[in-house]
Design a protein around this motif. Structure first.
Motif, mmCIF file in Angstrom:
data_model
loop_
_atom_site.group_PDB
_atom_site.id
_atom_site.type_symbol
_atom_site.label_atom_id
_atom_site.label_comp_id
_atom_site.label_asym_id
_atom_site.label_seq_id
_atom_site.Cartn_x
_atom_site.Cartn_y
_atom_site.Cartn_z
ATOM 1 N N ASP A 55 49.453 -22.159 -38.644
ATOM 2 C CA ASP A 55 49.702 -23.589 -38.462
ATOM 3 C C ASP A 55 51.178 -23.941 -38.584
ATOM 4 N N ALA A 56 51.893 -23.268 -39.455
ATOM 5 C CA ALA A 56 53.309 -23.579 -39.646
ATOM 6 C C ALA A 56 54.112 -23.246 -38.386
ATOM 7 N N VAL A 57 53.839 -22.091 -37.791
ATOM 8 C CA VAL A 57 54.535 -21.689 -36.565
ATOM 9 C C VAL A 57 54.151 -22.604 -35.418
ATOM 10 N N LEU A 58 52.865 -22.942 -35.317
ATOM 11 C CA LEU A 58 52.399 -23.831 -34.258
ATOM 12 C C LEU A 58 53.076 -25.192 -34.354
ATOM 13 N N ARG A 59 53.100 -25.740 -35.554
ATOM 14 C CA ARG A 59 53.728 -27.047 -35.742
ATOM 15 C C ARG A 59 55.223 -26.989 -35.406
ATOM 16 N N GLU A 60 55.861 -25.893 -35.750
ATOM 17 C CA GLU A 60 57.293 -25.753 -35.455
ATOM 18 C C GLU A 60 57.543 -25.731 -33.940
ATOM 19 N N GLU A 61 56.693 -25.028 -33.207
ATOM 20 C CA GLU A 61 56.839 -24.977 -31.745
ATOM 21 C C GLU A 61 56.670 -26.364 -31.132
ATOM 22 N N ILE A 62 55.689 -27.098 -31.624
ATOM 23 C CA ILE A 62 55.435 -28.444 -31.098
ATOM 24 C C ILE A 62 56.584 -29.379 -31.452
ATOM 25 N N GLU A 63 57.063 -29.278 -32.678
ATOM 26 C CA GLU A 63 58.191 -30.126 -33.090
ATOM 27 C C GLU A 63 59.436 -29.848 -32.245
ATOM 28 N N HIS A 64 59.622 -28.589 -31.871
ATOM 29 C CA HIS A 64 60.762 -28.223 -31.018
ATOM 30 C C HIS A 64 60.639 -28.916 -29.658
ATOM 31 N N PHE A 65 59.438 -28.943 -29.074
ATOM 32 C CA PHE A 65 59.231 -29.623 -27.795
ATOM 33 C C PHE A 65 59.416 -31.130 -27.952
ATOM 34 N N LYS A 66 58.848 -31.672 -29.020
ATOM 35 C CA LYS A 66 58.904 -33.126 -29.224
ATOM 36 C C LYS A 66 60.331 -33.610 -29.474
ATOM 37 N N ALA A 67 61.198 -32.754 -29.968
ATOM 38 C CA ALA A 67 62.587 -33.148 -30.190
ATOM 39 C C ALA A 67 63.251 -33.585 -28.887
ATOM 40 N N GLU A 68 62.759 -33.082 -27.766
ATOM 41 C CA GLU A 68 63.296 -33.433 -26.450
ATOM 42 C C GLU A 68 62.406 -34.399 -25.693
ATOM 43 N N HIS A 69 61.146 -34.502 -26.106
ATOM 44 C CA HIS A 69 60.179 -35.298 -25.333
ATOM 45 C C HIS A 69 59.305 -36.097 -26.297
ATOM 46 N N GLN A 70 59.581 -37.370 -26.409
ATOM 47 C CA GLN A 70 58.845 -38.196 -27.364
ATOM 48 C C GLN A 70 57.354 -38.236 -27.055
ATOM 49 N N VAL A 71 57.028 -38.467 -25.789
ATOM 50 C CA VAL A 71 55.621 -38.449 -25.369
ATOM 51 C C VAL A 71 55.287 -37.043 -24.897
ATOM 52 N N MET A 72 54.296 -36.431 -25.525
ATOM 53 C CA MET A 72 53.934 -35.053 -25.193
ATOM 54 C C MET A 72 52.742 -35.033 -24.242
ATOM 55 N N TYR A 73 52.955 -34.352 -23.129
ATOM 56 C CA TYR A 73 51.926 -34.171 -22.105
ATOM 57 C C TYR A 73 51.426 -32.740 -22.264
ATOM 58 N N ILE A 74 50.178 -32.600 -22.725
ATOM 59 C CA ILE A 74 49.645 -31.297 -23.119
ATOM 60 C C ILE A 74 48.438 -30.974 -22.242
ATOM 61 N N GLN A 75 48.524 -29.868 -21.524
ATOM 62 C CA GLN A 75 47.452 -29.515 -20.592
ATOM 63 C C GLN A 75 46.890 -28.141 -20.948
ATOM 64 N N LYS A 76 45.580 -28.036 -20.918
ATOM 65 C CA LYS A 76 44.956 -26.739 -21.175
ATOM 66 C C LYS A 76 45.388 -25.753 -20.100
ATOM 67 N N LYS A 77 45.804 -24.557 -20.513
ATOM 68 C CA LYS A 77 46.194 -23.520 -19.568
ATOM 69 C C LYS A 77 44.935 -22.828 -19.075
ATOM 70 N N LEU A 78 44.676 -22.985 -17.785
ATOM 71 C CA LEU A 78 43.483 -22.406 -17.194
ATOM 72 C C LEU A 78 43.782 -21.049 -16.573
#
Length: 298
Positions: A162-185
């Motif tokens: 969870d710590a690594v996952l949250r860090e990855e998401i926080e890194h993306f959110k630092a550049e993009h306030q609204v996060m568009y998250i799509q399941k990888k098919l």
């Protein structure tokens, strides 16, 4: 028709812009390429100028590319084109129609409101909700709201840390306030560009991955190939592009494990894919279409 004055808005020196300008020149004897970065709008006189060129005096402009990359300022450039439309200059495709496609979320909301199948998608500003989405989907693609050719996208998967996952998401959110998250098919190593002119289906090319990249874009080494989709997929793509009323566009479709899905409808459409993949000279076809529209309203 040779007296018509038609400008191409695009990126000078770029292949698609230049072939479109060449096609206009063949039909009209005139060739004007405009980079929106050089445009000046005088609201007192309502003139839209590029140096000594007054676009307000043109019969039409064809928008091949509004900017190199998408951003909120791209929307500002389109607002300037609305001034031209109010003055009777025909814009292909219409500025408000393009506006609805520049923002990935705006496009997605319209598609889902018309029941177009898409990958499972979550939109949120919350880190906690984003973590839950990744855990629910297993593997995801985080996408900027303004981007083309997969720029800025990243794959984030549930790795039981969870710590690594949250860090990855926080890194993306630092550049993009609204996060568009799509399941990888799971896709068959290709996706489809389905070409439409004035709502009429012209053909389909495939972007085929040539490496282990998760996406098939040409920027990531993908190659164009001809492809013949099923009637079901053609009907799906036709329904997907209808709400946007674009003069020229491509619909990005994939055959996934949950059936055919739409990723997006393009704000401008791809000339090169149609040319190299299926041998369609979309620049010439597009100019013929514009001339027919101008003649009909003359």
């Amino acid at each position: 028709m040779s007296e018509l004055n038609i400008a191409v808005i695009g990126l000078p020196g770029k292949w698609s812009t230049e072939v479109l300008a060449d096609a206009v020149h063949v039909k009209t004897g005139r060739r004007t390429v405009v980079d929106m970065a050089d445009v000046c709008l005088d609201l007192d006189t309502r003139q839209v100028r590029v140096g000594d060129i007054n676009l307000s005096e043109f019969d039409a402009v064809i928008v091949k590319k509004i900017s190199e990359t998408y951003s909120p300022s791209t929307l500002d450039r389109l607002e300037i084109l609305r001034i031209l439309e109010a003055q009777g200059v025909q814009v292909f495709s219409g500025a408000e129609n393009i506006l609805r496609l520049i923002n990935r979320l705006s496009c997605t909301v319209t598609l889902r409101n018309h029941d177009i199948p898409m990958p499972p998608t979550t939109i949120t500003e919350s880190i906690d909700e984003a973590v839950d989405a990744v855990k629910a989907y297993g593997e995801t693609v985080f996408k900027p709201l303004y981007s083309t050719k997969a720029r800025g996208m990243c794959v984030i998967k549930d790795n039981d840390n969870d710590a690594v996952l949250r860090e990855e998401i926080e890194h993306f959110k630092a550049e993009h306030q609204v996060m568009y998250i799509q399941k990888k098919l799971s896709l068959p190593g290709k996706d489809l560009g389905m070409v439409f002119l004035g709502g009429e289906y012209l053909g389909t090319y495939a972007r085929v991955a040539q490496s282990d990249s998760w996406n098939t874009t040409i920027n990531s080494g993908g190659k164009y190939e001809a492809y013949t989709p099923s009637d079901e997929i053609i009907e799906l793509a036709t329904r997907a592009q209808e709400p946007f009323n674009m003069d020229f566009t491509t619909v990005d479709v994939a055959e996934s494990e949950i059936g055919p899905i739409v990723f997006e409808v393009s704000a401008f459409g791809g000339f090169r894919g149609a040319k190299e993949g299926i041998g369609i000279d979309t620049a010439k076809r597009y100019v013929d279409y514009v001339l027919e529209k101008l003649e009909a309203t003359a």
